[in-house]
Design an enzyme around this catalytic site. Structure first.
Site, PDB file in Angstrom:
ATOM      1  N   GLU A  43       0.993  -1.177   0.123  1.00  0.00           N
ATOM      2  CA  GLU A  43       0.024   0.034  -0.078  1.00  0.00           C
ATOM      3  C   GLU A  43       1.049   1.153   0.034  1.00  0.00           C
ATOM      4  O   GLU A  43       1.574   1.604   1.255  1.00  0.00           O
ATOM      5  CB  GLU A  43      -0.686   0.090   1.265  1.00  0.00           C
ATOM      6  CG  GLU A  43      -1.556  -1.246   1.437  1.00  0.00           C
ATOM      7  CD  GLU A  43      -2.413  -1.876   0.537  1.00  0.00           C
ATOM      8  OE1 GLU A  43      -3.005  -0.983  -0.264  1.00  0.00           O
ATOM      9  OE2 GLU A  43      -2.344  -3.272   0.528  1.00  0.00           O
ATOM     10  N   CYS A  50      -1.779   9.500   2.354  1.00  0.00           N
ATOM     11  CA  CYS A  50      -1.394   8.907   1.020  1.00  0.00           C
ATOM     12  C   CYS A  50      -2.513   9.201  -0.105  1.00  0.00           C
ATOM     13  O   CYS A  50      -2.122   9.522  -1.163  1.00  0.00           O
ATOM     14  CB  CYS A  50      -1.378   7.395   1.068  1.00  0.00           C
ATOM     15  SG  CYS A  50      -2.870   6.626   1.520  1.00  0.00           S
TER      16      CYS A  50
END
Ligand code: NAD
Ligand code: SIN
Length: 488
Positions: A245, A279
């Site tokens: 991720e 993110c």
């Protein structure tokens, strides 16, 4: 000040490696102090997880759920103290860390639903008996965590892994060892069998030592550079499952909107929430020519009202500091580089009054005349604004990235959304919502340099177990009738 410890084979012990400490980025006060794990201690942690695996994996699902529910009950009692620790260590505002802390318990129910729905057992009748789909755990999972959600994101790997029957060795970010320790304290309070969960502390070297051991999976949340390194590292070891991720260079397109002030709220929330340390934050803003002036004015007006202050400030802050003065200095040099390439600050990236150096102001850079901009993530509240002559070109610019984590469209036209959702390449694509929208009961992950097609959140169940297809009959009856080319 908290004393740092490791958890190996159910025992809390001191690290025997180098000194490691954690400071509050809002005050520079020392808040946690310990020692890193040595390579031998890392080896012991993996050996403990390996030894605990067969018994843990062979427990019925209900027995593993019972232990996870004890964790759920315990972590619910600690929401406020976890939130305060998270705020002290990461600098995030208390309103944010309270959400992160409360979400830890919720992960258990969501993971049980996801496990049953995506990786449970199914059986269907066949002429000979039945076809059965089962899922089996991989074994020992190494979990490496980032600093921006130091409890929520590792928890999002660890809970589904434990539920599936995997065992875990967790190394938190070296920036947030205290938060990592608290997460493991809460799990340990549920009395997992010794070795099922293990904690080692340290920076990259300790992470590297962990990945050199005999592991079955790496569940990683962190930077694209580290993710690419892991792909290379494990290229000759395809038996190690990688769930990566990673970061993004996320675009937000604003096109044909009536309410410019409303659009500005989406832009500000997408780019500056959590001081840009998500993110999924928007890094690039692409707008039609006619919107450039009114939208930049509205963004500037709203940004001027954001309270930037320590986590416990009254009134409560919108943004706290970056994780450290070092990260702030790194972001500053990235902005300086963009400026040499022609970016013009509309809102400069600055320090904030008398506050420590980790506090920064939200920046807006006009890149309309800039050249050769790097397609990189800057993990800070820095937004680059560009224009496009038409919507199609705007979407092309949005897609002009090697990443593909999140993307957003702010527009009153449903037709634009239909075109956007079918053309944009990203794992989280939002319409008239900030790019940072995410939910535990939805997948969360990205394409290209943002991941490896193993999204987390609701889909974490998929990478924590592998499917086994079985065709079964209760008796060994002849299959001659199914065989061709046999003489009578
Ligand atoms: P990072 O990659 O620097 O570190 C993450 C973890 O990996 C840390 O524990 C670190 O010690 C370890 N690590 C890093 N390089 C390593 C190496 N070569 N060998 C072994 N271990 C190594 O990431 P960070 O700075 O802590 O976190 C911020 C990054 O995480 C940003 O890029 C952000 O976009 C990304 N992120 C992604 C998601 C997502 O779900 N896609 C969520 C949050 C953060
Ligand atoms: C992030 O944006 O960094 C993570 C978001 C989430 O998992 O909620």
């Amino acid at each position: 000040m908290i004393t740092g410890q490791l958890l190996i084979k159910g025992q809390w012990i001191a690290g025997k490696g180098e000194a490691l400490s954690s400071v509050n980025p809002a005050t520079d006060d020392l808040i946690w102090q310990g020692f890193t794990a040595t390579p031998d201690q890392v080896r012991d942690a993996v050996a403990a997880a390996r030894a605990a695996f067969p018994a843990w994996a062979s427990l019925p699902r209900e027995a593993r759920i019972a232990v996870l529910r004890r964790y759920q009950a315990h972590v619910k009692t600690r929401v406020e103290d976890i939130a305060q620790a998270l705020s002290r260590e990461s600098g995030k505002a208390l309103w944010e860390t309270r959400i992160e802390a409360a979400g830890l318990a919720n992960k258990v129910e969501v993971s049980i639903r996801a496990y049953d729905e995506r990786t449970g057992e199914r059986e269907s009748k066949t002429g000979f008996g039945r076809a059965v789909l089962r899922h089996r755990p991989h074994g020992v999972c190494a979990v490496l965590g980032p600093y921006n959600f130091p409890c929520h994101l590792p928890n999002g790997h660890i809970v589904p892994a434990l539920l599936a029957g995997d065992t875990v060795v967790f190394k938190p970010s070296e920036e947030t060892p205290w938060s990592g320790q608290i997460l493991i304290e809460c799990l340990q309070a549920a009395e997992f069998p010794a070795g099922v969960i293990n904690l080692v502390q340290g920076a990259r070297e300790v992470g590297a030592a962990l990945l050199d051991q005999d592991i079955d999976a790496l569940l990683f949340t962190g930077s694209a550079a580290a993710g690419a390194h892991f792909k290379r590292k494990f290229a000759d070891n395809p038996h190690v499952l990688l769930a990566l991720e990673l970061g993004g260079n996320n675009p937000l397109v604003v096109w044909d909107v009536d309410d410019i002030d409303a659009a500005a709220t989406h832009v500000v929330q997408s780019a500056y929430v959590t001081t840009g340390q998500r993110c999924s934050c928007a890094r690039r803003l692409i707008v039609q020519d006619s919107l450039f002036d009114p939208l930049t004015r509205a963004i500037s007006d709203l940004t001027a009202k954001l309270i930037i202050a320590p986590w416990d400030h009254d009134p409560e802050p919108y943004m706290g500091p970056l994780i450290s003065a070092r990260v702030a200095a790194g972001a500053q040099s990235r902005v300086a580089d963009l400026i040499t390439r022609g970016a013009k600050p509309i809102l400069p990236f600055d320090s904030v009054g008398e506050l420590p150096e980790a506090f920064v102001s939200p920046a807006l850079l006009d890149i309309r005349e800039a050249q050769d901009l790097p397609d990189d993530e800057i993990f800070a509240p820095i937004l680059q604004i560009d224009t496009a002559p038409d919507f199609e070109t705007a979407v092309k610019k949005a897609n002009a990235t090697r990443y593909g984590l999140s993307a957003g469209l702010i527009s009153d036209r449903a037709g634009h959304w239909q075109s956007f959702i079918h053309t944009i390449r990203a794992g989280v694509v939002n319409w008239n919502r900030p790019t940072t929208g995410a939910a535990a009961d939805m997948p969360f992950g990205g394409l290209g340099a943002s991941g490896n097609h193993r999204p987390s959140a609701y889909y974490a169940a998929d990478y924590c177990a592998y499917p086994v297809a079985s065709f079964e009959a209760d008796q060994a009856l002849s299959v001659l009738a199914e065989m061709k080319g046999i003489r009578a």
